[in-house]
Design a protein around this motif. Structure first.
Motif, PDB file in Angstrom:
ATOM      1  N   ALA A  73      -4.545   2.049  -1.418  1.00 51.04           N
ATOM      2  CA  ALA A  73      -4.159   1.155  -2.515  1.00 51.04           C
ATOM      3  C   ALA A  73      -3.395   1.920  -3.599  1.00 51.04           C
ATOM      4  O   ALA A  73      -2.402   1.416  -4.139  1.00 51.04           O
ATOM      5  N   GLU A  74      -3.841   3.141  -3.915  1.00 50.38           N
ATOM      6  CA  GLU A  74      -3.153   3.936  -4.929  1.00 50.38           C
ATOM      7  C   GLU A  74      -1.761   4.354  -4.436  1.00 50.38           C
ATOM      8  O   GLU A  74      -0.797   4.383  -5.211  1.00 50.38           O
ATOM      9  N   ALA A  75      -1.640   4.673  -3.157  1.00 53.84           N
ATOM     10  CA  ALA A  75      -0.335   5.049  -2.602  1.00 53.84           C
ATOM     11  C   ALA A  75       0.615   3.858  -2.611  1.00 53.84           C
ATOM     12  O   ALA A  75       1.810   4.006  -2.882  1.00 53.84           O
ATOM     13  N   VAL A  76       0.089   2.668  -2.303  1.00 52.75           N
ATOM     14  CA  VAL A  76       0.908   1.455  -2.336  1.00 52.75           C
ATOM     15  C   VAL A  76       1.422   1.199  -3.744  1.00 52.75           C
ATOM     16  O   VAL A  76       2.604   0.888  -3.956  1.00 52.75           O
ATOM     17  N   LYS A  77       0.538   1.338  -4.735  1.00 47.90           N
ATOM     18  CA  LYS A  77       0.956   1.126  -6.123  1.00 47.90           C
ATOM     19  C   LYS A  77       1.991   2.161  -6.554  1.00 47.90           C
ATOM     20  O   LYS A  77       2.912   1.863  -7.305  1.00 47.90           O
ATOM     21  N   ALA A  78       1.846   3.386  -6.041  1.00 47.40           N
ATOM     22  CA  ALA A  78       2.764   4.448  -6.439  1.00 47.40           C
ATOM     23  C   ALA A  78       4.125   4.316  -5.764  1.00 47.40           C
ATOM     24  O   ALA A  78       5.147   4.685  -6.343  1.00 47.40           O
ATOM     25  N   GLY A  79       4.154   3.800  -4.551  1.00 45.17           N
ATOM     26  CA  GLY A  79       5.447   3.701  -3.848  1.00 45.17           C
ATOM     27  C   GLY A  79       5.297   3.126  -2.455  1.00 45.17           C
ATOM     28  O   GLY A  79       5.315   3.869  -1.470  1.00 45.17           O
ATOM     29  N   GLU A  80       5.149   1.802  -2.362  1.00 45.73           N
ATOM     30  CA  GLU A  80       4.919   1.163  -1.062  1.00 45.73           C
ATOM     31  C   GLU A  80       6.087   1.373  -0.101  1.00 45.73           C
ATOM     32  O   GLU A  80       5.880   1.652   1.090  1.00 45.73           O
ATOM     33  N   ALA A  81       7.311   1.238  -0.594  1.00 43.20           N
ATOM     34  CA  ALA A  81       8.471   1.398   0.281  1.00 43.20           C
ATOM     35  C   ALA A  81       8.523   2.817   0.854  1.00 43.20           C
ATOM     36  O   ALA A  81       8.795   3.004   2.052  1.00 43.20           O
ATOM     37  N   ASP A  82       8.260   3.822   0.027  1.00 43.77           N
ATOM     38  CA  ASP A  82       8.246   5.206   0.508  1.00 43.77           C
ATOM     39  C   ASP A  82       7.131   5.411   1.538  1.00 43.77           C
ATOM     40  O   ASP A  82       7.295   6.147   2.510  1.00 43.77           O
ATOM     41  N   LEU A  83       6.010   4.767   1.297  1.00 44.73           N
ATOM     42  CA  LEU A  83       4.880   4.890   2.214  1.00 44.73           C
ATOM     43  C   LEU A  83       5.242   4.345   3.596  1.00 44.73           C
ATOM     44  O   LEU A  83       5.030   5.011   4.618  1.00 44.73           O
ATOM     45  N   ILE A  84       5.810   3.149   3.639  1.00 48.07           N
ATOM     46  CA  ILE A  84       6.159   2.543   4.925  1.00 48.07           C
ATOM     47  C   ILE A  84       7.245   3.346   5.623  1.00 48.07           C
ATOM     48  O   ILE A  84       7.202   3.526   6.848  1.00 48.07           O
ATOM     49  N   ARG A  85       8.210   3.850   4.843  1.00 46.02           N
ATOM     50  CA  ARG A  85       9.217   4.724   5.461  1.00 46.02           C
ATOM     51  C   ARG A  85       8.571   5.968   6.052  1.00 46.02           C
ATOM     52  O   ARG A  85       8.977   6.455   7.107  1.00 46.02           O
TER      53      ARG A  85
END
Length: 438
Positions: A309-321
């Protein structure tokens, strides 16, 4: 493969296509040899939509009907579709009867039409909508539309001829059935042109409210389908609920457009196993395959939900990439909220969970104030608290924005510093191996 090419003597478009196929075969003996195919021509006197049982006695693996397309809104178009009736038989065939489809060859022909399409024409699937229905072999229509001008157009005839002769099915095509959309099945056409998804029977939006379990089972059987696609935007709530209720009872795997696109080149058996594991997380769970490769048993792994959840808030697009670099499938809810579960091969589970933890930590650290305490990641946040601002008598408005941006303001002769109207939070997340990898 033995292919029977069938046209009506009264059909200008069918005769046009046949002429160009015969011409191609005469000019080049190697033409149409893709897949070691042989061709035999047949013609009938009447309309093809009434050609019930036309393949009785024909020795073939596939029937291709060469035909014209008509429309109340005529436009130059080259189309592919299989035949059948979901309700009454207004245009030939029997009521509530579907012909056997050939999804992989239909997709291959559609793609070949797109390559050879003359200027001014477009290519499309059509929904299932007319006869004949009493056929013994897999079949489909390939058509020129929509007026006499196009039917007789030699460029259109040659384009269809080239497409028929050059069509080569994808080795890993995924046979599907489709629900929803207009007569030209726009979404299904786009999927077939861009992915492995190969459609057999497709039902127009207006047909779906009247579909029942028997009819949908017939769509699956006659298409050899392994999954269903629903154009949800084309259905109202009541119609979609009716359809989903039937599909739940069958049951049949449902894939969204993005899930079909994400299948990659994994064998369907592996794709199916991934989808089945995703289904154990919860009904309606979506599954997106990334660089998943290999073989062997699959398993679910889980990230700490707070970390995700914290990673999604910080940068969801970067996470999925970032997921693209890993041999995994990520899961999401029906409305595409990331879930903490992932599908991986068992042999890769430890490596992937460590890599995902590292990815999440990297993204969080790039946006937030963090610290490491042994195997714990500590995230420290400072945020503007409007309640504290109200207690100091500061009215809502531009001052709130300045304070939220970390800027001091003056109010009633006092300097209000951002820290006076802020709250500090600290989130501690235990991540095994963090200390070693930091």
């Amino acid at each position: 493969m033995k292919v029977a090419l069938i046209n009506s003597r009264q059909d200008i478009a069918g005769c046009n296509i046949r002429h160009h196929i015969e011409q191609c075969l005469a000019q080049s003996p190697e033409a149409g040899r893709a897949g070691n195919r042989t061709y035999e021509f047949f013609d009938v006197d009447g309309r093809l939509i009434h050609a019930e049982g036309v393949d009785t006695g024909i020795d073939a693996d596939l029937l291709i009907f060469l035909s014209r397309h008509t429309s109340v809104n005529p436009a130059p178009v080259l189309t592919v579709h299989v035949t059948g009736n979901y309700r009454d038989a207004e245009l030939g065939g029997r009521p509530r009867t579907l012909a056997p489809a050939a999804p992989a060859m239909m997709q291959a022909t559609l793609r070949a039409l797109a390559r050879h399409c003359p200027e001014g024409y477009r290519v499309s699937y059509e929904v299932t909508h007319h006869g004949p229905t009493e056929l013994f072999h897999p079949s489909f229509f390939v058509e020129i539309g929509s007026t006499e001008k196009e039917w007789a157009d030699p460029a259109a005839g040659r384009a269809v001829a080239d497409a028929v002769l050059e069509a080569v099915p994808l080795a890993d095509a995924v046979p599907l059935i489709g629900f929803g959309g207009t007569h030209y099945a726009v979404r299904e056409t786009g999927i077939a042109l861009a992915t492995r998804g190969a459609f057999g029977h497709v039902a127009h939006t207006r047909e779906i409210a009247a579909l029942d379990e028997e009819m949908i089972r017939s769509m699956i059987e006659k298409s050899g389908a392994v999954a269903a696609y629903i154009d949800r935007k084309a259905l109202d709530h009541a119609t979609l609920s009716h359809l989903l209720d039937i599909l739940d009872r069958i049951p049949v795997l449902r894939l969204s457009e993005s899930e079909i696109a994400a299948l990659g080149h994994l064998p369907w058996e592996t794709c199916r196993a991934v989808q089945e594991l995703a289904g154990t997380v919860g009904p309606g769970t979506r599954c997106y395959i990334h660089a998943l490769a290999g073989s062997g048993p699959l398993t679910l792994i889980a990230l700490d939900p707070v970390l995700l959840a914290e990673a999604v808030k910080a940068g969801e697009a970067d996470l999925i990439r970032g997921f693209e670099a890993f041999s995994l499938a990520h899961l999401a809810t029906q409305d595409n909220r990331l879930l903490p579960q992932f599908v991986v091969f068992c042999k890769d589970s430890s490596q992937i969970i460590n890599a995902l933890n590292t990815l999440c930590v990297k993204i969080i650290r790039s946006r937030e104030i963090t610290a490491t305490e042994r195997d714990c990641l500590i995230i420290r946040k400072v945020r503007f608290d409007p309640e504290k601002a109200r207690e100091l008598g500061i009215p809502a408005g531009p001052a709130y924005r300045q304070l939220a941006l970390g800027q001091a303001i003056e109010h009633d002769g006092r300097v209000i510093l951002p820290e006076m109207v802020s709250v500090r939070t600290e989130t501690k997340i235990h991540i095994p191996g963090l200390e070693k990898n930091s």
